[in-house]
Design a protein around this motif. Structure first.
Motif, PDB file in Angstrom:
ATOM      1  N   THR A   5       0.787  -1.312   0.144  1.00 24.25           N
ATOM      2  CA  THR A   5      -0.018   0.008  -0.068  1.00 24.25           C
ATOM      3  C   THR A   5       0.899   1.269  -0.005  1.00 24.25           C
ATOM      4  OG1 THR A   5       0.088  -0.089   2.456  1.00 24.25           O
ATOM      5  CG2 THR A   5      -1.968  -1.069   1.443  1.00 24.25           C
ATOM      6  N   GLU A   6       0.358   2.510  -0.283  1.00 28.47           N
ATOM      7  CA  GLU A   6       0.779   3.565  -0.065  1.00 28.47           C
ATOM      8  C   GLU A   6       2.246   3.666  -0.934  1.00 28.47           C
ATOM      9  OE1 GLU A   6       1.203   4.741   3.910  1.00 28.47           O
ATOM     10  OE2 GLU A   6      -1.171   4.738   4.174  1.00 28.47           O
ATOM     11  N   LEU A   7       2.205   3.335  -2.132  1.00 28.03           N
ATOM     12  CA  LEU A   7       3.447   3.561  -2.893  1.00 28.03           C
ATOM     13  C   LEU A   7       3.288   4.835  -3.874  1.00 28.03           C
ATOM     14  CD1 LEU A   7       4.101  -0.095  -4.401  1.00 28.03           C
ATOM     15  CD2 LEU A   7       5.130   0.861  -2.670  1.00 28.03           C
ATOM     16  N   SER A   8       4.483   5.286  -4.112  1.00 31.12           N
ATOM     17  CA  SER A   8       4.764   6.444  -4.766  1.00 31.12           C
ATOM     18  C   SER A   8       4.808   5.965  -6.234  1.00 31.12           C
ATOM     19  CB  SER A   8       5.837   7.393  -4.736  1.00 31.12           C
ATOM     20  OG  SER A   8       6.902   6.616  -5.021  1.00 31.12           O
ATOM     21  N   GLU A   9       4.591   6.815  -7.411  1.00 36.12           N
ATOM     22  CA  GLU A   9       4.679   6.534  -8.676  1.00 36.12           C
ATOM     23  C   GLU A   9       5.970   5.878  -8.923  1.00 36.12           C
ATOM     24  OE1 GLU A   9       2.819   5.947 -11.514  1.00 36.12           O
ATOM     25  OE2 GLU A   9       1.168   6.316 -10.022  1.00 36.12           O
ATOM     26  N   ALA A  10       7.032   6.508  -8.374  1.00 31.94           N
ATOM     27  CA  ALA A  10       8.577   5.983  -8.688  1.00 31.94           C
ATOM     28  C   ALA A  10       8.801   4.621  -8.117  1.00 31.94           C
ATOM     29  CB  ALA A  10       9.468   7.077  -7.914  1.00 31.94           C
ATOM     30  N   GLU A  11       8.129   4.232  -6.818  1.00 27.88           N
ATOM     31  CA  GLU A  11       8.310   3.003  -6.012  1.00 27.88           C
ATOM     32  C   GLU A  11       7.712   1.864  -7.138  1.00 27.88           C
ATOM     33  OE1 GLU A  11       8.703   3.841  -1.361  1.00 27.88           O
ATOM     34  OE2 GLU A  11       6.775   4.325  -2.475  1.00 27.88           O
ATOM     35  N   ARG A  13       6.995   2.008 -10.139  1.00 31.98           N
ATOM     36  CA  ARG A  13       8.211   1.786 -11.346  1.00 31.98           C
ATOM     37  C   ARG A  13       9.163   1.030 -11.102  1.00 31.98           C
ATOM     38  NH1 ARG A  13       8.812   3.835 -16.352  1.00 31.98           N
ATOM     39  NH2 ARG A  13      11.001   3.947 -17.181  1.00 31.98           N
ATOM     40  N   LYS A  54       0.661  -2.379 -11.974  1.00 28.91           N
ATOM     41  CA  LYS A  54      -0.296  -1.179 -11.449  1.00 28.91           C
ATOM     42  C   LYS A  54      -1.740  -1.569 -11.321  1.00 28.91           C
ATOM     43  CE  LYS A  54       2.172   2.571 -13.929  1.00 28.91           C
ATOM     44  NZ  LYS A  54       2.266   3.586 -15.022  1.00 28.91           N
ATOM     45  N   TYR A  57      -2.014  -3.410  -8.014  1.00 34.06           N
ATOM     46  CA  TYR A  57      -1.683  -2.588  -6.686  1.00 34.06           C
ATOM     47  C   TYR A  57      -2.903  -1.646  -6.816  1.00 34.06           C
ATOM     48  CZ  TYR A  57      -0.040   1.731  -4.332  1.00 34.06           C
ATOM     49  OH  TYR A  57      -0.132   2.761  -3.349  1.00 34.06           O
ATOM     50  N   LYS A  58      -3.463  -1.012  -7.778  1.00 33.29           N
ATOM     51  CA  LYS A  58      -4.649  -0.230  -7.802  1.00 33.29           C
ATOM     52  C   LYS A  58      -5.918  -0.759  -6.988  1.00 33.29           C
ATOM     53  CE  LYS A  58      -2.841   3.774  -9.971  1.00 33.29           C
ATOM     54  NZ  LYS A  58      -2.974   4.899 -10.613  1.00 33.29           N
TER      55      LYS A  58
END
Length: 208
Positions: A5-11, A13, A54, A57-58
């Protein structure tokens, strides 16, 4: 096993790239070229894998082993959930881009579902519930340390609790043999083209 949970786009990727590398750099046995034969570059494979990760995750379907993230697991099915329509469409368009257009995507899908239906389709036709392992990967530096076994065993425990089988398919005989060693049963081998086979596996629940 904990939900990611709570990942940034960079993480997100970075995770997708690690999973891409594990697939792209995998050394297939002499009888299999696997899904890799359909992707012309590592970047194309990344686009494909990133779409899957993605969506998982989402939709709350992506798990990891611990805070160190030694491995990743994407599950769908009973007690877990499914990919939403919106995220599913995004995943399809990522697949189209990765494969080089709708024509090549159609060829890829046709190959994957040739020589009979997938194990998931057959389980659905039997009107049985199930848990499907969509992605299972251990990061390179943590391989051969028991993390794949750990993730599978925790998935089996969930299947036992819910009274449903755990299913997956893979694109290489050596991978299939490893899953059999870790408690699954080879259900069927689909011949889907030159040096392209899909190995359907299942682990029936142990009812207590």
């Amino acid at each position: 096993m904990i939900k990611v949970t709570e990942l940034s786009e960079a993480e997100l990727r970075a995770i997708s790239m690690e999973i891409t590398d594990s697939f792209y750099d995998y050394k297939y046995n002499e009888d299999d070229n696997g899904f890799k034969k359909f992707f012309s570059s590592r970047e194309d494979m990344f686009i494909y894998m990133s779409g899957i990760i993605k969506a998982a995750y989402k939709c709350g379907l992506l798990y990891t082993t611990s805070e160190k993230r030694e491995g990743f697991l994407a599950l769908t099915g009973e007690g877990v959930g499914s990919v939403s329509f919106v995220e599913g469409m995004k995943m399809i368009f990522a697949e189209k881009r990765a494969l080089g257009g709708f024509k090549k995507m159609k060829e890829f899908v046709k190959a994957c579902f040739s020589n009979g239906h997938s194990i998931e389709t057959r389980i659905k036709k039997e009107k049985r519930k199930y848990i499907k392992v969509e992605v299972l990967v251990v990061r390179k530096e943590y391989q051969k340390q028991g993390f794949m076994k750990k993730m599978l065993e925790e998935t089996y425990e969930l299947g036992d609790k819910l009274g449903v089988p755990v299913i997956l398919d893979t694109d290489d005989k050596d991978k299939s043999d490893r899953y059999v060693h870790l408690g699954m049963k080879l259900d069927r081998v689909r011949n889907c083209g030159e040096k392209f086979h899909i190995y359907d596996l299942i682990r029936e629940p142990i009812l207590r």
